[in-house]
Enzyme design. Structure first.
Site, PDB file in Angstrom:
ATOM      1  N   ASN A 133      42.204  37.932  51.284  1.00 21.30           N
ATOM      2  CA  ASN A 133      41.889  39.161  50.633  1.00 21.30           C
ATOM      3  C   ASN A 133      41.325  40.135  51.675  1.00 21.30           C
ATOM      4  O   ASN A 133      41.130  41.028  51.438  1.00 21.30           O
ATOM      5  CB  ASN A 133      40.840  38.612  49.560  1.00 21.30           C
ATOM      6  CG  ASN A 133      39.936  39.839  49.319  1.00 21.30           C
ATOM      7  OD1 ASN A 133      40.274  40.645  49.064  1.00 21.30           O
ATOM      8  ND2 ASN A 133      38.596  39.764  49.413  1.00 21.30           N
ATOM      9  N   ASP A 187      39.167  44.692  53.327  1.00 17.27           N
ATOM     10  CA  ASP A 187      39.529  44.428  52.307  1.00 17.27           C
ATOM     11  C   ASP A 187      41.020  44.362  52.256  1.00 17.27           C
ATOM     12  O   ASP A 187      41.901  46.230  52.540  1.00 17.27           O
ATOM     13  CB  ASP A 187      39.527  45.122  50.509  1.00 17.27           C
ATOM     14  CG  ASP A 187      40.191  44.345  49.886  1.00 17.27           C
ATOM     15  OD1 ASP A 187      38.610  43.341  49.087  1.00 17.27           O
ATOM     16  OD2 ASP A 187      40.696  44.963  48.852  1.00 17.27           O
ATOM     17  N   ASP A 218      41.521  31.255  48.513  1.00 15.95           N
ATOM     18  CA  ASP A 218      40.435  31.857  48.665  1.00 15.95           C
ATOM     19  C   ASP A 218      40.168  33.178  48.301  1.00 15.95           C
ATOM     20  O   ASP A 218      41.409  33.889  48.220  1.00 15.95           O
ATOM     21  CB  ASP A 218      39.862  31.730  50.267  1.00 15.95           C
ATOM     22  CG  ASP A 218      38.439  32.541  50.002  1.00 15.95           C
ATOM     23  OD1 ASP A 218      37.660  31.887  49.211  1.00 15.95           O
ATOM     24  OD2 ASP A 218      38.644  33.405  50.649  1.00 15.95           O
ATOM     25  N   HIS A 222      40.857  38.173  43.664  1.00 17.86           N
ATOM     26  CA  HIS A 222      39.935  40.048  44.305  1.00 17.86           C
ATOM     27  C   HIS A 222      41.328  40.249  44.819  1.00 17.86           C
ATOM     28  O   HIS A 222      41.658  41.009  45.967  1.00 17.86           O
ATOM     29  CB  HIS A 222      38.838  39.659  45.041  1.00 17.86           C
ATOM     30  CG  HIS A 222      37.562  38.842  44.953  1.00 17.86           C
ATOM     31  ND1 HIS A 222      37.256  39.804  44.344  1.00 17.86           N
ATOM     32  CD2 HIS A 222      37.309  37.492  44.852  1.00 17.86           C
ATOM     33  CE1 HIS A 222      35.715  39.037  43.621  1.00 17.86           C
ATOM     34  NE2 HIS A 222      36.526  37.580  44.175  1.00 17.86           N
ATOM     35  N   GLU A 242      41.073  30.683  43.155  1.00 15.46           N
ATOM     36  CA  GLU A 242      40.418  30.450  43.367  1.00 15.46           C
ATOM     37  C   GLU A 242      39.660  31.854  42.480  1.00 15.46           C
ATOM     38  O   GLU A 242      39.362  32.691  43.120  1.00 15.46           O
ATOM     39  CB  GLU A 242      39.199  30.954  44.710  1.00 15.46           C
ATOM     40  CG  GLU A 242      37.952  30.446  44.635  1.00 15.46           C
ATOM     41  CD  GLU A 242      36.636  31.199  45.896  1.00 15.46           C
ATOM     42  OE1 GLU A 242      35.771  30.920  45.428  1.00 15.46           O
ATOM     43  OE2 GLU A 242      37.590  32.393  46.148  1.00 15.46           O
TER      44      GLU A 242
END
Ligand code: NAG
Ligand code: NAG
Ligand code: NAG
Length: 482
Positions: A133, A187, A218, A222, A242
């Site tokens: 991410n 990001d 992870d 997102h 996740e």
């Protein structure tokens, strides 16, 4: 009894989702689990490196395997931000600044290869945690020097800064920046091929260089579902995402893109709902099970856990060791225990839930260590002996405020949240076993016989769960001398 586990170890190559289904996973925070010398000082600052290494893990694989685990999950392996003047280094691995280098605090490339090959020699899988991410920079968002980030060394590789504040907006969740407290989490533009391509290539290289059997992604919530699905296809190994949400339908939707996700719904609604909170209502919590089963495309591949590196330790919510012996292992999904859980570690917010194991006075005679070993042994055997065991959904037979009975094929769980000091009570229900079936209670090894129309009556005391198994189903297992 544990020797029996070693007999069921299949050869390791390209582990599939079906192979992972029967595994149980021990989650390690690499910096906190073991040092190379198997000793080491106390860690003065849990926000900084404490000294755990890949060699340390390798040297302690027996500790994990003797608890019956058949897989480990390790921290991300990339170089992270690391400044001696900076309070908050990426000891956890989630603050990468260079995908082209390994985290040298954890050891060398040879150490990592050696860890994976030793795990494989023991028949254990290794799951690698990966960050897709963001990249991290130790300054606020206006001061990020992109040229310091490798290989995404230009502002063009990142979403324009916006703080993620509205968790109800999926676009914000995917394109705004996670709050990094003292660091910026720049990001990544996963939707661009010059970002997605290298991320996939990196993962493929890591898998082929080191031999990882699966990935844990992870912050999967997102990035976009399209990215997850093409990333999954390109790495071609089992993936656990996740997706931090206990909203059953929202969480379930992600299982169409990844093999598995951490089951925050079971963790929060069922496990914590039934066991952790005072005044917990067993019946209300257990009623969520069928809802969860109906929503997930494959409940048997979901990842069941009660603690991880971002959550309060269970023992810090409810310190009763007997409350901590519950159904985690025998849910429909793949069970995962967070290192230290077997030692009843406490600690709530990070980093207090990330204590070092080596100074903790840990012991293989801790009550949960042997309980977990027994649970793993039973689950490993049932999975080995009958492939339909794991894919048969749990069925709630009966629940009231404090007790519940759940059957999963040949397994019968009778659980209570009354706690260690509770007076003895009797709980009766009808099971799906036929009259006259002999059930063995694991741990204690006593036997009971199922009564008319499947009826079973057990006494519940000291807040302990009672775990029974159809005796014919464990013949030859060594469990309770069968
Ligand atoms: C008990 O296990 C045996 C062996 O797996 C099986 O044949 C039998 O049907 C089981 N009994 C019940 C009542 O489920
Ligand atoms: C037998 O058990 C089933 C399932 O629990 C229940 O529906 C049924 O009423 C029981 N029959 C008798 C005669 O107790
Ligand atoms: C032995 C075992 O699996 N115990 C778990 C019961 O559930 C709690 C969470 O509610 C876990 O923390 C325990 O490890």
């Amino acid at each position: 009894m544990l020797f029996a586990l070693l007999l069921f170890v299949p050869a390791i190559f390209a582990a599939s989702a079906a192979d992972w289904r029967s595994r149980s996973i021990y989650q390690i925070m690499t910096d906190r689990f073991a040092t190379t010398e198997e000793s080491g000082g106390s860690c003065g600052d849990l926000d900084n490196y404490c000294g755990g290494t890949w060699k340390g893990i390798e040297n302690k694989l027996s500790y994990i395997q003797e608890m019956g685990f058949t897989a480990i999950w390790i921290s991300p392996i990339n170089q992270n931000i690391d400044q001696s003047t900076f309070a908050g280094n990426g000891y956890h691995g989630y603050w990468p600044n260079n995908f082209d280098a390994l985290n040298s605090h954890f050891g060398s490339s040879d150490d990592l290869k050696s860890l994976v090959s030793e795990a494989h020699a023991r028949g254990m899988y290794v799951m690698l945690d990966v960050v897709v991410n963001h990249m991290a920079y130790p300054a606020d968002e206006n001061a990020v020097d992109y040229s310091q980030l490798q290989p995404f060394n230009s502002v063009k590789y990142y979403h324009e800064y916006c703080p993620l504040t509205l968790y109800s907006t999926q676009t914000q969740i995917e394109q705004c920046w996670l709050e990094g407290t003292i660091v910026s989490l720049a990001d990544l533009r996963f939707e661009d091929t010059d970002v997605a391509g290298p991320l996939k290539q990196w993962a493929q290289n890591a898998i082929s260089t080191y031999g990882f059997d699966g990935l844990r992604i992870d912050a999967a919530k997102h990035v976009s579902k399209e990215f997850l699905s093409s990333y999954r296809a390109s790495v071609d190994v089992f993936t656990i995402g996740e997706v931090y949400s206990a909203d059953i339908d929202y969480l379930a939707s992600y299982q169409r893109y990844l093999d598995s996700n951490h089951d925050f719904a079971t963790q929060q609604l069922v496990i914590l709902g039934a066991f952790a909170f005072s005044g917990a209502d067993m019946s209300a919590a257990m009623s969520k099970i069928s809802q969860i089963q109906a929503a997930f495309p494959d409940p048997s591949l979901m990842n069941t856990f009660s603690e991880n590196h971002d959550m309060y330790r269970f023992a810090s919510i409810n310190s009763d060791v007997n409350a901590n012996k519950n159904e985690t292992f025998f849910s429909d999904g793949i069970p995962t225990i967070f290192y230290g859980q077997e030692q009843s570690f406490t600690g709530n917010n990070a980093p207090s839930n990330r204590q070092v194991l080596w100074t903790s006075g840990y012991s293989t005679s801790a009550p949960l260590y042997s309980f977990i070993a027994t649970c793993n042994q039973l689950r490993n055997y049932l999975a080995y002996a009958d492939s339909s065991h794991l894919t048969t959904d749990m069925k709630l037979l009966k629940a009231d405020k404090h007790d519940s009975a759940i059957q999963k094929k040949n397994l019968l769980l009778v659980l209570t949240n009354s706690g260690s000091t509770a007076a003895s009570t009797t709980f009766s229900f009808e099971s799906e076993f036929s009259q006259g079936t002999t059930l063995v209670e694991v741990v204690a090894c006593n036997e009971i016989t199922v009564g008319y129309n499947g009826s079973v009556t057990v006494s519940m005391q000291n807040g302990l769960p009672r775990i029974f198994v159809n005796k014919s189903a464990i013949r030859g297992s060594g469990i309770c001398s069968n």
